[in-house]
Design a protein around this motif. Structure first.
Motif, short mmCIF file in Angstrom:
data_model
loop_
_atom_site.label_atom_id
_atom_site.label_comp_id
_atom_site.label_asym_id
_atom_site.label_seq_id
_atom_site.Cartn_x
_atom_site.Cartn_y
_atom_site.Cartn_z
N SER A 41 0.84 -1.20 0.00
CA SER A 41 0.00 0.00 0.00
C SER A 41 0.88 1.26 0.00
O SER A 41 0.62 2.22 -0.72
CB SER A 41 -0.92 -0.07 1.23
N CYS A 42 1.95 1.24 0.77
CA CYS A 42 2.86 2.39 0.84
C CYS A 42 3.53 2.64 -0.52
O CYS A 42 3.66 3.78 -0.96
CB CYS A 42 3.91 2.11 1.93
N ALA A 43 3.89 1.54 -1.21
CA ALA A 43 4.60 1.68 -2.50
C ALA A 43 3.71 2.28 -3.59
O ALA A 43 4.21 2.73 -4.62
CB ALA A 43 5.13 0.31 -2.95
N LYS A 44 2.40 2.30 -3.36
CA LYS A 44 1.50 2.91 -4.36
C LYS A 44 1.75 4.41 -4.48
O LYS A 44 1.59 4.99 -5.55
CB LYS A 44 0.03 2.70 -3.95
N THR A 45 2.13 5.04 -3.37
CA THR A 45 2.37 6.49 -3.42
C THR A 45 3.85 6.83 -3.22
O THR A 45 4.25 7.97 -3.43
CB THR A 45 1.54 7.21 -2.32
N ASN A 46 4.63 5.86 -2.79
CA ASN A 46 6.04 6.13 -2.52
C ASN A 46 6.88 5.48 -3.64
O ASN A 46 7.20 4.30 -3.60
CB ASN A 46 6.39 5.54 -1.15
N GLU A 47 7.22 6.31 -4.63
CA GLU A 47 7.96 5.83 -5.82
C GLU A 47 9.31 5.23 -5.44
O GLU A 47 9.78 4.27 -6.04
CB GLU A 47 8.21 7.00 -6.78
N SER A 48 9.93 5.85 -4.41
CA SER A 48 11.25 5.38 -4.01
C SER A 48 11.16 3.95 -3.46
O SER A 48 11.98 3.08 -3.80
CB SER A 48 11.82 6.36 -2.98
N LEU A 49 10.13 3.68 -2.63
CA LEU A 49 9.96 2.32 -2.10
C LEU A 49 9.67 1.34 -3.24
O LEU A 49 10.21 0.23 -3.27
CB LEU A 49 8.83 2.28 -1.05
N LYS A 50 8.85 1.76 -4.20
CA LYS A 50 8.52 0.90 -5.34
C LYS A 50 9.81 0.52 -6.09
O LYS A 50 10.05 -0.65 -6.40
CB LYS A 50 7.54 1.64 -6.27
N ALA A 154 18.37 -4.96 9.56
CA ALA A 154 17.94 -3.60 9.92
C ALA A 154 16.49 -3.64 10.38
O ALA A 154 15.60 -4.08 9.66
CB ALA A 154 18.08 -2.67 8.71
N ALA A 155 16.29 -3.18 11.63
CA ALA A 155 14.94 -3.16 12.23
C ALA A 155 14.57 -1.71 12.49
O ALA A 155 14.69 -1.21 13.61
CB ALA A 155 14.94 -3.96 13.53
N LEU A 156 14.17 -1.02 11.43
CA LEU A 156 13.87 0.42 11.56
C LEU A 156 12.42 0.73 11.21
O LEU A 156 12.04 1.89 11.13
CB LEU A 156 14.79 1.21 10.60
N GLY A 157 11.62 -0.31 10.99
CA GLY A 157 10.26 -0.11 10.47
C GLY A 157 10.35 0.17 8.98
O GLY A 157 11.41 0.52 8.45
N SER A 158 9.21 -0.01 8.30
CA SER A 158 9.20 0.20 6.85
C SER A 158 8.54 1.55 6.51
O SER A 158 7.60 1.93 7.19
CB SER A 158 8.40 -0.94 6.21
N PRO A 159 9.00 2.32 5.54
CA PRO A 159 10.02 1.99 4.54
C PRO A 159 11.44 2.40 4.93
O PRO A 159 12.36 2.25 4.13
CB PRO A 159 9.56 2.81 3.33
#
Ligand code: UDP
Length: 239
Positions: A41-50, A154-159
């Motif tokens: 769901s996050c990657a739908k608006t976050n191009e960098s994560l995609k 790495a345990a920093l939460g996503s993204p």
């Protein structure tokens, strides 16, 4: 071994079994993404994560949500629990003589997790430890570049953890790196993993939500929306 990915909501997901995925990443190295509906769901608006997910060396279906999504599209792929996968990487690091870096979670959590892991995995060579509340990514990146770990959790939460690993990969192209979310909290003993029966039937998320009701907001409406979006994908309806 050849990688065979399928598309879920326009993102690649590997179809390996647990042991194939493990064998694959041990030979190729690189970034492992443990994908879940929240990340999709996050990657739908976050191009960098995609872009990061598209360029990861391995994308494992972490949890029942992604398994159901894939099933709706006709792919029979079993989920792979990221926490167990990461633990196996740590166990293998001993026989492979790999140096380990653990980055993330609260200071008291990481300290306890390191203590427990050293007791559980004799011979583990943890050469770098850092809690996850740093301001200066570049400083941490340059420190790990200097230390040259070969396995990084790495345990920093996503993204955040995916972005951190993506940048670390440019400096340490031969390391295996995985984002592990709340795994250090579990390994430290601060958070309990769901009993095995819940894990087996894919209801670990429900157990965690009952134990930690604040997670409810994260799961709903993401999870039902994800299923609706995958159904739209199957029926060719534009999201
Ligand atoms: N965390 C961190 N730095 C941050 C934000 C989160 O180290 O800036 C840690 C947090 O302490 C926890 C882990 O990231 O140990 C995962 O958090 P979350 O509950 O979001 O993970 P999940 O398991 O739900 O993916």
């Amino acid at each position: 071994m050849e990688r065979k990915t399928v598309k879920l909501q326009d993102l690649p997901v590997d179809t390996f079994t647990d042991s194939q995925a493990f064998e694959y990443i041990e030979s190729t190295h690189g970034q492992v993404v443990t994908i879940n509906p929240e990340m999709i769901s996050c990657a739908k608006t976050n191009e960098s994560l995609k872009n990061i997910i598209e360029n990861a060396e391995l994308v494992i279906p972490d949890g029942i949500g992604v398994e159901i999504g894939l099933k709706i599209l006709g792919y029979n792929v079993r989920r792979i629990a990221g926490i167990a996968f990461a633990h196996k990487l740590l166990e293998a690091s001993v026989k492979n003589c790999q140096r380990v870096a653990l980055i993330g979670s609260k200071p008291e959590v990481i300290t306890k997790a390191v203590e427990n892991l050293k007791a559980e995995i004799p011979g583990i060579n943890i050469i770098y430890v850092r809690d996850g509340y740093f301001k200066d990514d570049d400083k941490v990146l340059s420190e790990i570049k200097e230390m040259q770990p070969e396995v990084i959790l790495a345990a920093l939460g996503s993204p955040k953890q995916e972005e951190f690993i993506y940048n670390a990969k440019k400096l340490l192209p031969n390391a295996i790196m995985i984002g592990v979310g709340g795994s250090f909290d579990v390994w430290s003993g601060c958070v309990e993993r769901a009993p095995e029966i819940y894990q087996k039937i894919g209801l670990e998320w429900l157990y965690r939500t009952v134990k930690e009701p604040k997670r409810f907001k994260r799961i709903f409406p993401t999870l039902p929306l994800f299923v609706i979006n995958v159904l739209k994908e199957k029926w060719g309806i534009k999201c």
